[in-house]
Design an enzyme around this catalytic site. Structure first.
Site, PDB file in Angstrom:
ATOM      1  N   ARG A  68       0.848  -1.193   0.000  1.00  0.00           N
ATOM      2  CA  ARG A  68       0.000   0.000   0.000  1.00  0.00           C
ATOM      3  C   ARG A  68       0.884   1.244   0.000  1.00  0.00           C
ATOM      4  NH1 ARG A  68      -1.939   0.911   4.414  1.00  0.00           N
ATOM      5  NH2 ARG A  68      -1.259  -0.873   5.614  1.00  0.00           N
ATOM      6  N   TYR A 208      -1.041  -3.450  -6.919  1.00  0.00           N
ATOM      7  CA  TYR A 208      -0.767  -4.285  -5.749  1.00  0.00           C
ATOM      8  C   TYR A 208      -1.826  -4.207  -4.652  1.00  0.00           C
ATOM      9  CZ  TYR A 208       2.140  -7.115  -2.747  1.00  0.00           C
ATOM     10  OH  TYR A 208       2.618  -8.149  -1.981  1.00  0.00           O
ATOM     11  N   LYS A 217      -9.400  -2.660   1.253  1.00  0.00           N
ATOM     12  CA  LYS A 217      -9.177  -1.501   2.137  1.00  0.00           C
ATOM     13  C   LYS A 217      -9.990  -0.288   1.690  1.00  0.00           C
ATOM     14  CE  LYS A 217      -6.510  -4.055   4.274  1.00  0.00           C
ATOM     15  NZ  LYS A 217      -6.005  -4.341   5.593  1.00  0.00           N
ATOM     16  N   HIS A 237     -10.606  -2.815  11.153  1.00  0.00           N
ATOM     17  CA  HIS A 237      -9.483  -3.638  10.680  1.00  0.00           C
ATOM     18  C   HIS A 237      -9.239  -4.751  11.716  1.00  0.00           C
ATOM     19  CE1 HIS A 237      -5.013  -3.537   9.130  1.00  0.00           C
ATOM     20  NE2 HIS A 237      -5.710  -4.485   8.556  1.00  0.00           N
ATOM     21  N   SER A 259      -1.385  -3.715  10.290  1.00  0.00           N
ATOM     22  CA  SER A 259      -0.917  -4.549   9.190  1.00  0.00           C
ATOM     23  C   SER A 259       0.346  -5.311   9.596  1.00  0.00           C
ATOM     24  CB  SER A 259      -0.625  -3.674   7.974  1.00  0.00           C
ATOM     25  OG  SER A 259      -1.785  -2.953   7.635  1.00  0.00           O
ATOM     26  N   CYS A 261       0.776  -7.532  11.881  1.00  0.00           N
ATOM     27  CA  CYS A 261       0.952  -7.659  13.328  1.00  0.00           C
ATOM     28  C   CYS A 261       0.204  -8.850  13.911  1.00  0.00           C
ATOM     29  CB  CYS A 261       0.548  -6.364  14.031  1.00  0.00           C
ATOM     30  SG  CYS A 261       1.688  -5.018  13.689  1.00  0.00           S
ATOM     31  N   ASP A 284      -9.071 -10.189   8.569  1.00  0.00           N
ATOM     32  CA  ASP A 284      -8.574  -8.826   8.321  1.00  0.00           C
ATOM     33  C   ASP A 284      -9.594  -7.727   8.594  1.00  0.00           C
ATOM     34  OD1 ASP A 284      -6.182  -7.384   7.428  1.00  0.00           O
ATOM     35  OD2 ASP A 284      -7.395  -6.722   5.728  1.00  0.00           O
ATOM     36  N   ARG A 375       2.847 -12.078  -0.387  1.00  0.00           N
ATOM     37  CA  ARG A 375       1.509 -12.466   0.086  1.00  0.00           C
ATOM     38  C   ARG A 375       0.983 -13.689  -0.651  1.00  0.00           C
ATOM     39  NH1 ARG A 375      -1.285  -8.837   4.000  1.00  0.00           N
ATOM     40  NH2 ARG A 375       0.290  -7.257   4.372  1.00  0.00           N
TER      41      ARG A 375
HETATM   42  P1  GTP Z   1      -2.105  -7.839   7.396  1.00  0.00           P
HETATM   43  O1  GTP Z   1      -2.571  -8.870   6.430  1.00  0.00           O
HETATM   44  O2  GTP Z   1      -1.040  -6.970   6.836  1.00  0.00           O
HETATM   45  O3  GTP Z   1      -3.213  -7.022   7.957  1.00  0.00           O
HETATM   46  O4  GTP Z   1      -1.334  -8.609   8.589  1.00  0.00           O
HETATM   47  P2  GTP Z   1      -1.837  -9.487   9.828  1.00  0.00           P
HETATM   48  O5  GTP Z   1      -2.203  -8.608  10.959  1.00  0.00           O
HETATM   49  O6  GTP Z   1      -2.830 -10.482   9.395  1.00  0.00           O
HETATM   50  O7  GTP Z   1      -0.489 -10.238  10.279  1.00  0.00           O
HETATM   51  P3  GTP Z   1      -0.049 -11.768  10.107  1.00  0.00           P
HETATM   52  O8  GTP Z   1      -0.853 -12.687  10.959  1.00  0.00           O
HETATM   53  O9  GTP Z   1       0.058 -12.087   8.688  1.00  0.00           O
HETATM   54  O10 GTP Z   1       1.400 -11.730  10.751  1.00  0.00           O
HETATM   55  C1  GTP Z   1       2.416 -10.881  10.252  1.00  0.00           C
HETATM   56  C2  GTP Z   1       3.766 -11.334  10.730  1.00  0.00           C
HETATM   57  O11 GTP Z   1       3.791 -11.398  12.165  1.00  0.00           O
HETATM   58  C3  GTP Z   1       4.137 -12.733  10.238  1.00  0.00           C
HETATM   59  O12 GTP Z   1       5.479 -12.725   9.819  1.00  0.00           O
HETATM   60  C4  GTP Z   1       3.953 -13.595  11.444  1.00  0.00           C
HETATM   61  O13 GTP Z   1       4.793 -14.714  11.442  1.00  0.00           O
HETATM   62  C5  GTP Z   1       4.233 -12.660  12.622  1.00  0.00           C
HETATM   63  N1  GTP Z   1       3.452 -13.033  13.834  1.00  0.00           N
HETATM   64  C6  GTP Z   1       2.118 -13.283  13.894  1.00  0.00           C
HETATM   65  N2  GTP Z   1       1.739 -13.655  15.137  1.00  0.00           N
HETATM   66  C7  GTP Z   1       2.857 -13.620  15.899  1.00  0.00           C
HETATM   67  C8  GTP Z   1       3.116 -13.885  17.287  1.00  0.00           C
HETATM   68  O14 GTP Z   1       2.246 -14.244  18.087  1.00  0.00           O
HETATM   69  N3  GTP Z   1       4.419 -13.725  17.705  1.00  0.00           N
HETATM   70  C9  GTP Z   1       5.413 -13.338  16.848  1.00  0.00           C
HETATM   71  N4  GTP Z   1       6.635 -13.211  17.332  1.00  0.00           N
HETATM   72  N5  GTP Z   1       5.193 -13.084  15.528  1.00  0.00           N
HETATM   73  C10 GTP Z   1       3.945 -13.213  15.069  1.00  0.00           C
HETATM   74  C1  SPV Z   2      -2.803  -4.531   5.225  1.00  0.00           C
HETATM   75  O1  SPV Z   2      -1.841  -3.853   4.866  1.00  0.00           O
HETATM   76  O2  SPV Z   2      -3.410  -4.308   6.303  1.00  0.00           O
HETATM   77  C2  SPV Z   2      -3.253  -5.657   4.393  1.00  0.00           C
HETATM   78  C3  SPV Z   2      -2.640  -5.837   3.074  1.00  0.00           C
HETATM   79  O3  SPV Z   2      -4.146  -6.405   4.793  1.00  0.00           O
HETATM   80  S1  SPV Z   2      -3.324  -4.824   1.849  1.00  0.00           S
HETATM   81  O4  SPV Z   2      -4.505  -5.485   1.316  1.00  0.00           O
HETATM   82  O5  SPV Z   2      -2.327  -4.650   0.794  1.00  0.00           O
HETATM   83  O6  SPV Z   2      -3.703  -3.549   2.403  1.00  0.00           O
HETATM   84 MN    MN Z   3      -4.753  -5.911   6.960  1.00  0.00          MN
END
Ligand code: GTP
Ligand code: SPV
Ligand code: MN
Length: 596
Positions: A68, A208, A217, A237, A259, A261, A284, A375
């Site tokens: 983004r 993207y 989003k 979110h 994002s 996290c 999400d 992704r």
């Molecule tokens: P968006 O799709 O961008 O909104 O991200 P998201 O909030 O869904 O995050 P996602 O679950 O994909 O995790 C993002 C990164 O954080 C990955 O590399 C995970 O491995 C890492 N991660 C997720 N949960 C944990 C956790 O409990 N501990 C740690 N250390 N890392 C974590």
């Molecule tokens: C985020 O950035 O929170 C995402 C990925 O879930 S995107 O759809 O590119 O915004």
């Molecule tokens: Mn997201």
């Protein structure tokens, strides 16, 4: 817009963008396969080894178009004050002509695809219909996995349903030049624009993710947050998970993390605690609404995952790895020599790979093989832990809402809010280290990201906070979800995560579940209610007392500093609700008394 306007809008946009053809997507499997086949023939996609990854494809973006683009994302409300201090505002009377010029002829040499889609289960009161016009077949394929899309949706719109018009072009017309593998426009020509009064989205120059899959989003958060403010729901979110205890009782929990996290991971978690299960409703976005019973419910407007690949492994997220074993689109991952996928954190790297930049990569190379924001896109039905309620138009009853981000210090593992207002305060103070999910030169720096919505609130942030209080209304605490501030990302002096995270987060979920049932104990601290060490189920977990102390420490000075900084932040936002200042002052007072 409605049916009458539909075809004249499509004609008008076609005469502006001047595509060679117009194609109405039916959303069928055959159409999807044809498009991917064509993309492979044109060398814009790689078909992965069908023995390793059946019916799966890899795409590689231009290195300038990998996430983004927050500084090219605009809220073009009529008045600047309606966009507020956290958005890039631009006068629609200036932006419209500027973008019209860019769109003029932007689809030359290409096909304009018409994508009818709906965000939310069909029949849900707050479901939002949309039509995206795009010149990117990659976008069409991803929208098919991420949304409910196709002919049946067009039928509903033609039957008279209002829809949100979404115009998208990658901004690379084919005039006297060959196509690129990933066409896009230079950064200064990219515009991800929202016209909230018109409920209109125009996106130019990027192919993207959130810039281009406009249902996600742009519609389901920025425009829907504004619609929700006007019509009485909340677009957030947040992940939605279903947690079931060994007795078979289930509760639904939401989680707002910024994002990259941990939303996808938490929603797909496999508890390390025996007898507990987590099922996913969404990873999400959640739309929250109140029913006549006075309680809050949620639906997931999406129908697929656009998940972070990096860090995903069979150890950390088994369910996601199972979900992406087939029928998946990968973007900016690395490829193995036998055409399977690889990213950092998946497993030990093989000696040789093709990097996301399509270069030969050798083990030990400094640059990562996969982009940190690489992704996967996969239909939600492929999640092995899919909750049966995911498609329920009536939504699921919310018991608890988690908020949190990446914080190396200060924020404990889990704090329960004293009240809903205190919980809204916790959401407002959220801070997190900036991740690769947005293009930024401040990756790693902590920024405030209230409710993980900073890049996604389609209007003034003060009104967004007001909306939280308005939605609460006169509802009694007993009917409201409980709110928790969590932080899986606390680090020690060496920079290692103290809490093991992932499946072990179920220990925190169990405490939350049992707090909601008034069964688990907690201790009052100035910043909220926390589990005492013996209140958290730590059976079988290898963690030192010292680490636990750190995870539950209330550092008076650090918190007072945090509140000082927060007060400055509040002031920078304008006239935010007084209730937030009240919570802040009360928290400060409680902290000042600590240790006296
Ligand atoms: P968006 O799709 O961008 O909104 O991200 P998201 O909030 O869904 O995050 P996602 O679950 O994909 O995790 C993002 C990164 O954080 C990955 O590399 C995970 O491995 C890492 N991660 C997720 N949960 C944990 C956790 O409990 N501990 C740690 N250390 N890392 C974590
Ligand atoms: C985020 O950035 O929170 C995402 C990925 O879930 S995107 O759809 O590119 O915004
Ligand atoms: Mn997201």
């Amino acid at each position: 817009m409605n049916y009458k306007a539909l075809h004249s809008w499509i004609d008008e946009m076609a005469s502006l963008c001047k595509p060679d053809n117009i194609y109405f997507c039916d959303g069928s499997e055959a159409e999807y396969q044809d498009m991917l086949k064509k993309l492979v023939n044109e060398k814009k996609a790689v078909k992965l080894n069908p023995e390793k990854r059946p019916n799966s494809y890899a795409f590689f973006s231009d290195p300038s178009d990998v996430a983004r683009v927050e500084n090219r994302t605009f809220i073009a409300s009529m008045k600047e004050s309606d966009a507020g201090p956290t958005n890039n505002w631009i006068d629609p009377l200036i932006l419209k002509p500027k973008m019209t010029k860019l769109f003029d002829g932007s689809m030359r040499g290409r096909t304009m695809y018409v994508i009818p889609f709906v965000m939310g289960p069909i029949g849900a009161d707050i479901a939002q219909y949309g039509i995206q016009l795009t010149d990117s077949p990659y976008v069409v394929c991803n929208m098919r996995l991420m949304t409910r899309m196709g002919e049946h949706i067009l039928d509903i719109i033609e039957g008279g349903k209002d829809f949100i018009p979404c115009l998208h072009s990658v901004g690379y017309p084919l005039v006297n030049r060959p196509d690129l593998d990933w066409p896009s426009a230079p950064i200064e020509e990219k515009y991800i624009a929202h016209f909230p009064e018109e409920r209109l989205i125009w996106s130019y120059g990027s192919g993207y993710g959130g810039n281009a899959l406009l249902g996600k989003k742009c519609l389901a958060l920025r425009i829907a947050s504004k619609i929700g403010q006007e019509e009485g729901f909340q677009a957030e979110h947040m992940l939605i998970l279903k947690l079931t205890n060994p007795e078979g009782i289930s509760k639904f929990i939401l989680g707002a993390f910024p994002s990259a996290c941990g939303k996808t991971n938490l929603s797909m978690l496999i508890p390390t605690l025996k007898g507990w299960t987590v099922e996913t409703v969404g990873d999400d976005i959640a739309w929250i609404f109140k029913k006549k019973d006075g309680k809050f419910y949620a639906i997931n407007p999406e129908k697929g995952f656009f998940g972070v690949a990096k860090g995903t492994s069979y150890e950390t997220n088994y369910n996601a790895m199972k979900a992406i074993e087939k029928n998946t689109i990968f973007t900016n991952v690395a490829l193995t020599e036998d055409l399977d996928v690889y990213w950092e954190g998946m497993k030990d790297a093989p000696d040789k790979l093709i990097s996301w930049k399509k270069d030969i990569w050798h083990k030990g190379d400094k640059e990562p093989a996969a982009h940190p924001n690489s992704r996967f896109t996969v239909p939600i039905e492929q999640a092995p832990n899919l909750a049966k309620e995911y498609d329920d138009k009536d939504g699921v009853l919310i018991s608890a809402i988690l908020v949190g981000g990446r914080r190396a210090n200060t924020i404990p593992l889990v704090i329960e809010a004293f009240s809903y207002n205190h919980g809204i305060f916790m959401g407002s103070m959220m801070g997190s280290e900036i991740t690769a999910a947005a293009i930024s030169d401040s990756i790693g720096k902590v920024r405030r990201d209230p409710f993980a919505m900073l890049p996604f609130i389609g209007y003034h942030i003060k009104d967004y906070f007001n909306h939280w209080f308005n939605m609460k209304g006169q509802t009694s605490e007993a009917l409201l979800p409980k709110i928790y501030y969590v932080n899986w990302f606390r680090k020690d002096e060496q920079g290692n995560f103290i809490w093991p995270g992932f499946g072990e987060n179920s220990r925190v979920l169990k405490w939350i579940f049992e707090r909601c049932e008034h069964k688990a104990k907690g201790i009052e601290t100035p910043i909220g209610i926390m589990p005492d060490k013996q209140d958290l189920d730590l059976t079988g977990l290898n963690i030192t007392d010292k680490d636990l102390d750190t995870l539950f420490e209330v550092d008076k000075k650090a918190w007072l500093d945090e509140l000082l900084d927060l007060e400055d932040y509040y002031k920078s936002l304008g006239d935010i609700p007084k209730a937030l200042y009240e919570e802040l002052y009360q928290e400060r007072e409680r902290l000042n008394k600590l240790g006296e």
